[in-house]
Design an enzyme around this catalytic site. Structure first.
Site, PDB file in Angstrom:
ATOM      1  N   TYR A   1       0.843  -1.202   0.000  1.00 44.23           N
ATOM      2  CA  TYR A   1       0.000   0.000   0.000  1.00 44.23           C
ATOM      3  C   TYR A   1       0.870   1.240   0.000  1.00 44.23           C
ATOM      4  O   TYR A   1       1.808   1.338   0.798  1.00 44.23           O
ATOM      5  CB  TYR A   1      -0.897   0.012   1.252  1.00 44.23           C
ATOM      6  CG  TYR A   1      -2.339  -0.264   0.888  1.00 44.23           C
ATOM      7  CD1 TYR A   1      -3.025   0.608   0.056  1.00 44.23           C
ATOM      8  CD2 TYR A   1      -2.989  -1.402   1.352  1.00 44.23           C
ATOM      9  CE1 TYR A   1      -4.332   0.354  -0.312  1.00 44.23           C
ATOM     10  CE2 TYR A   1      -4.306  -1.665   0.990  1.00 44.23           C
ATOM     11  CZ  TYR A   1      -4.964  -0.773   0.146  1.00 44.23           C
ATOM     12  OH  TYR A   1      -6.257  -1.029  -0.223  1.00 44.23           O
TER      13      TYR A   1
ATOM     14  N   GLU B   1      -0.577   4.805  -0.754  1.00 52.09           N
ATOM     15  CA  GLU B   1      -1.363   5.988  -1.140  1.00 52.09           C
ATOM     16  C   GLU B   1      -0.519   7.242  -1.034  1.00 52.09           C
ATOM     17  O   GLU B   1       0.230   7.418  -0.072  1.00 52.09           O
ATOM     18  CB  GLU B   1      -2.586   6.111  -0.231  1.00 52.09           C
ATOM     19  CG  GLU B   1      -3.748   5.288  -0.750  1.00 52.09           C
ATOM     20  CD  GLU B   1      -4.766   4.984   0.312  1.00 52.09           C
ATOM     21  OE1 GLU B   1      -4.417   4.227   1.238  1.00 52.09           O
ATOM     22  OE2 GLU B   1      -5.897   5.498   0.205  1.00 52.09           O
TER      23      GLU B   1
ATOM     24  N   ASP C   1      -6.684  11.300 -25.997  1.00 53.86           N
ATOM     25  CA  ASP C   1      -6.717   9.943 -25.448  1.00 53.86           C
ATOM     26  C   ASP C   1      -6.002   9.072 -26.483  1.00 53.86           C
ATOM     27  O   ASP C   1      -6.538   8.827 -27.562  1.00 53.86           O
ATOM     28  CB  ASP C   1      -8.181   9.512 -25.269  1.00 53.86           C
ATOM     29  CG  ASP C   1      -8.305   8.121 -24.668  1.00 53.86           C
ATOM     30  OD1 ASP C   1      -7.342   7.342 -24.773  1.00 53.86           O
ATOM     31  OD2 ASP C   1      -9.379   7.799 -24.119  1.00 53.86           O
TER      32      ASP C   1
ATOM     33  N   THR D   1      -3.957   4.064 -21.941  1.00 48.32           N
ATOM     34  CA  THR D   1      -3.788   2.802 -21.239  1.00 48.32           C
ATOM     35  C   THR D   1      -2.351   2.336 -21.473  1.00 48.32           C
ATOM     36  O   THR D   1      -1.685   2.813 -22.401  1.00 48.32           O
ATOM     37  CB  THR D   1      -4.737   1.715 -21.790  1.00 48.32           C
ATOM     38  OG1 THR D   1      -4.631   1.712 -23.212  1.00 48.32           O
ATOM     39  CG2 THR D   1      -6.169   1.969 -21.397  1.00 48.32           C
TER      40      THR D   1
ATOM     41  N   LYS E   1      -3.182  -2.663 -24.406  1.00 47.13           N
ATOM     42  CA  LYS E   1      -3.384  -2.472 -25.851  1.00 47.13           C
ATOM     43  C   LYS E   1      -2.025  -2.581 -26.566  1.00 47.13           C
ATOM     44  O   LYS E   1      -1.193  -3.390 -26.201  1.00 47.13           O
ATOM     45  CB  LYS E   1      -4.053  -1.130 -26.158  1.00 47.13           C
ATOM     46  CG  LYS E   1      -5.439  -0.963 -25.508  1.00 47.13           C
ATOM     47  CD  LYS E   1      -6.190   0.186 -26.102  1.00 47.13           C
ATOM     48  CE  LYS E   1      -7.603   0.316 -25.571  1.00 47.13           C
ATOM     49  NZ  LYS E   1      -7.718   0.912 -24.248  1.00 47.13           N
TER      50      LYS E   1
ATOM     51  N   ARG F   1      -2.358  -4.086 -17.698  1.00 45.00           N
ATOM     52  CA  ARG F   1      -3.695  -3.479 -17.816  1.00 45.00           C
ATOM     53  C   ARG F   1      -3.759  -2.338 -16.803  1.00 45.00           C
ATOM     54  O   ARG F   1      -4.070  -2.524 -15.629  1.00 45.00           O
ATOM     55  CB  ARG F   1      -4.738  -4.555 -17.508  1.00 45.00           C
ATOM     56  CG  ARG F   1      -6.143  -4.205 -17.908  1.00 45.00           C
ATOM     57  CD  ARG F   1      -6.957  -5.450 -18.092  1.00 45.00           C
ATOM     58  NE  ARG F   1      -6.718  -6.001 -19.407  1.00 45.00           N
ATOM     59  CZ  ARG F   1      -7.418  -5.674 -20.504  1.00 45.00           C
ATOM     60  NH1 ARG F   1      -8.386  -4.800 -20.438  1.00 45.00           N
ATOM     61  NH2 ARG F   1      -7.143  -6.235 -21.658  1.00 45.00           N
TER      62      ARG F   1
HETATM   63  N1  DSN Z   1     -12.480  -1.133 -24.975  1.00 44.20           N
HETATM   64  C1  DSN Z   1     -11.472  -0.487 -25.779  1.00 44.20           C
HETATM   65  C2  DSN Z   1     -11.629  -0.815 -27.220  1.00 44.20           C
HETATM   66  O1  DSN Z   1     -11.819  -1.977 -27.528  1.00 44.20           O
HETATM   67  O2  DSN Z   1     -11.519   0.042 -28.070  1.00 44.20           O
HETATM   68  C3  DSN Z   1     -11.406   0.942 -25.551  1.00 44.20           C
HETATM   69  O3  DSN Z   1     -11.122   1.191 -24.216  1.00 44.20           O
END
Ligand code: DSN
Length: 433
Positions: A55, A57, A201, A227, A230, A236
């Site tokens: 932890y 914070e 984004d 993120t 991806k 994640r």
């Molecule tokens: N869920 C993602 C996508 O598949 O585009 C976006 O966050």
């Protein structure tokens, strides 16, 4: 598949078996969900590390728990690597994922009820860019802008007209199903004209930016969210970049003592989150290290080459692509003229071992639960080492599935077996190493 998880195998065979099943699925099918790739083995190891226990914070040097000398060093390492990678002034690596990162951005910059320009989900935008069923559309007012229904491309004159008319306080730029490059410079001019924060984004396209095959938002945007899974191939989790100074301090935050970087940090903790997930931060640091290599940049370039090759092959087979092509990692198969829906196609593809998702296309008249499109992405295939020549085979399978939608159960076992055999010629990161 290499033997791993020796303890889990003995102590919890059910979870162990499910991991094995998922690994098998991910190494015998074509993963074409545009928002997925393969995390590296280093990322998986860091993610499974002892840091899950801690932890902490707060932020490095200012925690609400003792014993954080090591986590401070880890978080600072991740931040420094991230700043070097993207060339940004400030970075926060604590967001749990993309949606929490975006929630923190709202809390940092806006008040409930403020206007936000964003692309509706039905037009390729993200839930958190002001869509009605998300907190972002309930607590804030979305002013929609969308790609042209004919061309599939954004028209920046239209975007400007909407911004001038609506005067939003924040403009989102970044989508989940847009195959073309985004013109951050043009967005920045518009944002400046209406005195709106410009927030990119880049979750879907971060590796393309790193590889230099997509414009860089860093010089133009106040804040950038992403993120780290991806195509970045990290854990994640999410991160936020920003400039340090708040150019609208006098206009929007006159009574605040915080600069933009501090607003972002406070938006994450304590506003949205408690303790950061330090195992994810460890894995993010590792992902940022790998993303600085030439190998990663070549991967980013190859993702686009593969997507473009796939487009060409599909078009040559008579399968229309929305907008007529791609400049990124994804493409949208356009089934508006077919008597089957996008959902029919994505289900048929999945039966045959091609995992994708149904998606609206520009000018779609079917409902979002059926759609006329399938979104296909190349990051995972590229991570596994596939090149342009392999896209020809992938296109042929996709075409065969579409041609056999009405008797898919008859052809699925054969296509699935061919794809599994094809996949056995590749090494899948995190699975075959
Ligand atoms: N869920 C993602 C996508 O598949 O585009 C976006 O966050």
């Amino acid at each position: 598949m290499s033997e791993r998880y020796p303890h889990l195998k003995v102590d919890d065979p059910e979870v162990y078996d499910l991991i094995q099943r998922q690994a098998k699925q991910e190494s015998t099918t074509l993963k074409m969900i545009a928002s997925e790739s393969y995390a590296s083995i280093d990322v998986l190891e860091a993610c499974g590390s002892i840091f899950t226990n801690k932890y902490c914070e707060g932020y490095p040097g200012a925690r609400y728990y003792e014993g954080n000398e090591v986590t401070d060093a880890l978080e600072n390492l991740a931040i420094e690597r991230g700043k070097t990678l993207f060339g940004c002034e400030h970075m926060n690596v604590q967001p749990y994922s993309g949606s929490p990162a975006n929630a923190a951005v709202y809390r940092a910059l806006l008040n409930p009820g403020d206007k936000v320009m964003g692309v509706p989900v039905s037009d390729g935008g993200h839930l958190t860019h002001g869509w009605k069923v998300s907190f972002s559309g309930k607590d804030y007012v979305q002013v929609p802008y969308r790609p042209n229904q004919e061309t599939g491309r954004l028209n920046m004159d239209e975007v400007r007209e909407i911004a001038l008319r609506e005067r939003p306080k924040m403009i989102w730029v970044g989508m989940s199903a847009y195959p073309f490059k985004l013109d951050y410079a043009a967005f920045a001019e518009i944002a400046q004209e209406v005195e709106a924060y410009l927030v990119a984004d880049i979750a879907h396209i971060n590796a393309l930016i790193i590889a230099g095959v997509h414009p860089d938002p860093v010089p133009y945007c106040d804040v950038i969210s992403s993120t780290s899974h991806k195509m970045l191939r990290g854990p994640r989790a999410g991160f936020i970049m920003s400039k340090v100074e708040d150019r609208y301090h006098a206009k929007y935050h006159e009574n605040s003592k915080w600069n933009l970087a501090q607003l972002v940090d406070r938006g994450v903790f304590p506003t949205m989150q408690g303790g950061p997930h330090m195992h994810a931060v460890a894995a993010m640091a590792t992902a940022f290290k790998f993303a600085q290599t030439e190998e990663f940049k070549n991967y980013g370039k190859q993702i686009v080459k593969n997507a473009q090759a796939l487009c060409e092959e599909l078009e040559a087979l008579g399968r229309p692509i929305a907008g007529g092509g791609t400049e990124t990692h994804l493409l949208l198969l356009d089934f508006r003229k077919n008597d089957f829906t996008g959902k029919d196609a994505s289900q048929a593809l999945a039966k045959c071992g091609i995992i994708a998702n149904f998606n609206m296309v520009p000018g779609d008249t079917r409902s979002p639960s059926k759609t006329s499109g399938v979104r296909l992405g190349t990051p995972s295939l590229t991570s596994a080492g596939m090149k342009e020549g392999d896209m020809k085979k992938v296109a042929e399978w996709i075409d065969r599935v579409c041609a056999n939608i009405n008797n898919i159960d008859e052809v699925a076992p054969t296509i699935r077996a061919e794809i599994a055999e094809f996949c056995s010629g590749f090494k899948f990161p995190g699975i075959d190493e």
